[in-house]
Every structure is written in structure tokens, then in C-alpha cells.
Write a protein that holds these residues in place. Sequence first.
Motif, mmCIF file in Angstrom:
data_model
loop_
_atom_site.group_PDB
_atom_site.id
_atom_site.type_symbol
_atom_site.label_atom_id
_atom_site.label_comp_id
_atom_site.label_asym_id
_atom_site.label_seq_id
_atom_site.Cartn_x
_atom_site.Cartn_y
_atom_site.Cartn_z
ATOM 1 N N TRP A 209 51.080 79.709 24.370
ATOM 2 C CA TRP A 209 50.076 78.813 24.955
ATOM 3 C C TRP A 209 48.727 79.523 25.093
ATOM 4 O O TRP A 209 47.681 78.919 24.836
ATOM 5 N N THR A 210 48.764 80.772 25.513
ATOM 6 C CA THR A 210 47.516 81.500 25.775
ATOM 7 C C THR A 210 46.705 81.682 24.505
ATOM 8 O O THR A 210 45.483 81.437 24.488
ATOM 9 N N THR A 211 47.356 82.141 23.436
ATOM 10 C CA THR A 211 46.621 82.368 22.189
ATOM 11 C C THR A 211 46.218 81.049 21.528
ATOM 12 O O THR A 211 45.178 80.971 20.874
ATOM 13 N N MET A 212 47.028 80.001 21.713
ATOM 14 C CA MET A 212 46.645 78.691 21.197
ATOM 15 C C MET A 212 45.387 78.191 21.910
ATOM 16 O O MET A 212 44.443 77.692 21.273
ATOM 17 N N LEU A 213 45.376 78.334 23.239
ATOM 18 C CA LEU A 213 44.216 77.888 24.007
ATOM 19 C C LEU A 213 42.974 78.696 23.637
ATOM 20 O O LEU A 213 41.874 78.134 23.483
ATOM 21 N N ASP A 214 43.138 80.007 23.487
ATOM 22 C CA ASP A 214 42.002 80.848 23.117
ATOM 23 C C ASP A 214 41.403 80.404 21.788
ATOM 24 O O ASP A 214 40.173 80.276 21.653
ATOM 25 N N ALA A 215 42.264 80.125 20.806
ATOM 26 C CA ALA A 215 41.777 79.654 19.508
ATOM 27 C C ALA A 215 41.138 78.283 19.631
ATOM 28 O O ALA A 215 40.071 78.018 19.060
ATOM 29 N N ALA A 216 41.764 77.405 20.403
ATOM 30 C CA ALA A 216 41.248 76.041 20.550
ATOM 31 C C ALA A 216 39.859 76.038 21.187
ATOM 32 O O ALA A 216 38.974 75.261 20.789
ATOM 33 N N LYS A 217 39.648 76.916 22.170
ATOM 34 C CA LYS A 217 38.333 76.987 22.819
ATOM 35 C C LYS A 217 37.263 77.497 21.849
ATOM 36 O O LYS A 217 36.146 76.970 21.795
ATOM 37 N N LYS A 218 37.601 78.500 21.057
ATOM 38 C CA LYS A 218 36.630 79.060 20.106
ATOM 39 C C LYS A 218 36.354 78.121 18.941
ATOM 40 O O LYS A 218 35.292 78.213 18.297
ATOM 41 N N LEU A 219 37.280 77.206 18.676
ATOM 42 C CA LEU A 219 37.118 76.301 17.535
ATOM 43 C C LEU A 219 36.660 74.905 17.946
ATOM 44 O O LEU A 219 36.564 74.017 17.104
ATOM 45 N N THR A 220 36.376 74.725 19.218
ATOM 46 C CA THR A 220 35.772 73.481 19.686
ATOM 47 C C THR A 220 34.267 73.717 19.767
ATOM 48 O O THR A 220 33.759 74.326 20.719
ATOM 49 N N VAL A 221 33.547 73.271 18.745
ATOM 50 C CA VAL A 221 32.134 73.668 18.594
ATOM 51 C C VAL A 221 31.275 72.517 18.065
ATOM 52 O O VAL A 221 31.771 71.512 17.547
ATOM 53 N N ASP A 222 29.975 72.710 18.218
ATOM 54 C CA ASP A 222 28.959 71.822 17.623
ATOM 55 C C ASP A 222 28.447 72.516 16.367
ATOM 56 O O ASP A 222 27.641 73.442 16.436
ATOM 57 N N ASN A 223 28.910 72.080 15.226
ATOM 58 C CA ASN A 223 28.563 72.751 13.970
ATOM 59 C C ASN A 223 27.180 72.392 13.446
ATOM 60 O O ASN A 223 26.531 73.209 12.794
ATOM 61 N N ASN A 224 26.729 71.166 13.714
ATOM 62 C CA ASN A 224 25.442 70.739 13.126
ATOM 63 C C ASN A 224 24.268 70.853 14.089
ATOM 64 O O ASN A 224 23.143 70.476 13.742
ATOM 65 N N GLY A 225 24.524 71.337 15.308
ATOM 66 C CA GLY A 225 23.433 71.594 16.247
ATOM 67 C C GLY A 225 22.800 70.372 16.865
ATOM 68 O O GLY A 225 21.668 70.451 17.364
ATOM 69 N N ASP A 226 23.513 69.246 16.886
ATOM 70 C CA ASP A 226 22.925 68.041 17.476
ATOM 71 C C ASP A 226 23.288 67.870 18.942
ATOM 72 O O ASP A 226 22.999 66.850 19.563
#
Length: 463
Positions: A209-226
Motif C-alpha cells: 500500500w505504501t509504495t503504491m500510494l507513493d507512486a500514485a501521488k507522484k503520478l497525479t499531475v498537471d501535465n499541460n500546465g493549465d
Amino acid sequence: MKQLKPMLIVFLLAVLMIMTACSGNNGGDTPEVQTPEPEAPVVTQAPTEEPEPAAPDLGGREIRISHWWDATPAGDSEADELARERIKKVEEKYNVKIKYLNTEYWSTSEKLSSSVMANDPFAEIVRLPDGFIWGLMNGGFLMPLEDYLKDTRVAQDVIDSMRFGGEHVYGLESWYNPNDSGMFYNKRIFKEAGLEDPQQLMDKDNWNWTTMLDAAKKLTVDNNGDGKVDQHGLAGAHYVISELLIASNGGRIFDEATKKVVFDSPQAIEALNFEYDLYNTHKVIKENEGNDWEDPAKYFAEGKIAMYPGGIWEIEGRLTDKMQDEWGYVYFPKSPSSSSYSDPIGQTASYVIPKGVKDAEVIVKIWEELQDFDNWESNRQLSLENVLPDETSIANAMNEDGKVQRVFGGRFGGLGVKDQLDSVTGKFVKGEITPSTGVAQVIGPAQAAADKVLSGEIEDKKE
């Protein structure tokens, strides 16, 4: 008397001396030499093999096997060819005719019960949809089968699972797939972010759970800067995530042995709290746009999310020919307090024999001889090769390293239990209620729903 010749006299004296010596050699030093009598030849008779008992002759009777699809093996695949060969052998051996019925899913339970009550079962063997077995079993509509499974190729743990927590065996199942639900992940998204993907973490025994959450937080992003998040770490149906999280933490939703609803246990509450945080505290799960079932798979295929928890059976219809990126399949992550990965069996279909079917013992043998025990593992391997993207994903689905534990004894399908829990987790998405408060509200109604079905009442239509 004529005078004997000298040579003859010498010969007679020698013979006399030999006879005297032999007669007086009682206990002497020279052993008596005896010529053994020739032994009679030993004739070894080959063991006679007991002839195999003749199979019962059912007089050309039609054996009807009901599914909620047409199960007739009519294709040109190797599996269908082998199935046709098994059917032919069974038909000749027992003098029967195998016929497959296509019975509508939600009508199966009612059709079985009404035909049993009329003393005319509509089929000899019925593939019973998930969950319907409870009401039919406790209502007395099914044949107990344990006496007919004493000489069987079915594994003992599979037989025991068909007791549904009770004394009698009511279902027939050949095997269980080793790993049916886990986590799909997008390889491109992890690679572009420079993160270890779930497979790499699993290889290091650090997929939880911990490593899944860590990855999920880092991969929840605004890619296009809007200013808006356009890529999320996770997506899924809240009712799927809750079931997988509870199992991965060693909890259950329902206990078959005690017939008690147990999603208020410490393990279950901890898992539900984690789910609540994924949605509301960490906000790593993409909000669905109106369809909790269809949307998550669509997001994953479109490359909008990094991870999607789901079942292998979904791939062919929901991911095949729709994926835009490279992807893989791993186990669902274990909780920090668990030592193994878990794959819950929340509900299961099974073959049953309606009460009143004649020659039930023979019918069980017919069912067994129609199963492909010898090739099920290779058949599963072939089926996985058709839907999974790489050898590592296939090995995971086959549970080749044995790290996934199937969770028996907690099936709740058809009892109305999960409906109550889902009404709570559905509110998690909006942050309207906490797990402890919500569970306290529905634990009683969930038990009442289970008790109703377990008393023998049958739900014959979709709610």
C-alpha cells in the motif's frame, strides 16, 4: 566249480571293500554323497487383472447441461476439439446424449426452483450464477454431492470450498484459477516519471500500500500546465477497490463458517480508512464521469491513469485493441502488515445437480469426465498469452512463484451484504461520511439481508 580268472577276483575284492566302507561310515570323516533329485519346474502364473466394471447404461437418455450461454464446443480450436472428443466418449460409455441449454442468467435460479417443485428438474447439471447457490442450497433445491466425490480428480480444497461453510457439498468445480484479480499499470507513465514500476517493486518484495500510494501521488499531475490535474495515479470502481483492499489486509466481508457479516473487523476498517484517504486526503483516484464500472478501464486504455485494479477476465472486452501504451499486470499490493498477496473469491459460480435428478452419482461421473483436468493449466497459459502483453505478466497471472493466496471462506455474492457496504463506500468518493460511521449504519441491515437469503429465500431477479 570252475576256477575264476585272476582279474575277475581282483575286481570282486575291490567292490567288496567299497561296500564294507560305505556301510561302516556312520559319523566318519568322509561325507556321504547323494545325487539330488531333479526339481520340478516352477510355473509362474501371470496375475489376472480385474476387469473394469461396466459403466451404467442410461438407455440413450438426454443429459442436459445448462449455462447462461451456449456452451456447445462448436469452434475449430484445439480446446473445442478435445471437448468434442470427451463428449463422444461419455456418450458412448454411458449411452447418453449430451445437450447444452442456454438459460438466461437472471432466470436460472427461478427455473431451477420451480422445476424442482414440479418434480421435473429442467436440467441434470446447471451452471449456477454467482450467489444464487445460497438460497437454493438452503431452500432444499439442490442435491448434496459429497457421497459421489470419494473417488474424484477434483482437489480436496476445491471440494471443501463447495461446502460454502456448511457440512454438505453442493457445488461442482474443476479448479480455481490461481490469480484472477490484480493491478494493471502503464509502463510509459512510470518510465517517463523515472519511477520504479510495480513489477520492479514486486521483484524487490516492496510492492505494498505504501509504495503504491507513493507512486500514485507522484503520478497525479498537471501535465499541460493549465492548473488542472490531467493524469492520475489510480482509477477504479469504489466497490472493487474496497473488496481488494480488505482482502489484502487479511480481512473479509462475510464469513461463510459463522454466516456473519464481518466488514466491521479491525482489518476491514483499516482497509476502508485507507480507501477513504486515497479519495479524499491524497486525491489520487480519478473521478469517474458517470459510470463507475466502464469509466476506469476507459481511462486506463486512453493512458490517463497509471494504475487500474481489476480482473483478468476484463481484458478481452475492455483493454484488448484499445490500449495506447505498453502495459503490464502484477499482483494487487499487500498491506504493510501482510506477508503475502491475496486474491479474494467474493463470489463463485458452480455446477449443481437439482434435487430429484435421477442417477445423481452417474451424473457426477459424467460431469467429471467432461472436464479437461489434464490440460487446464496449459489451456489457461494459452488464454493468457492471447490477452496479456508479456511473459512476466503471464507468469504473474499464473502465480508461478506461488506468492498469491486465494482467499476462500468469504464469499458474499447473492447475499445482499456487499450492496450495503457499497452504499457506504459510494459516499467515500464525495467525502460525505467516514468509514466507521458508515459501517455502523449498515452492518445490521447487511446481516439481515444475509439471514434472509440463508433462510432459504431466493432472489430470482436483478435488484
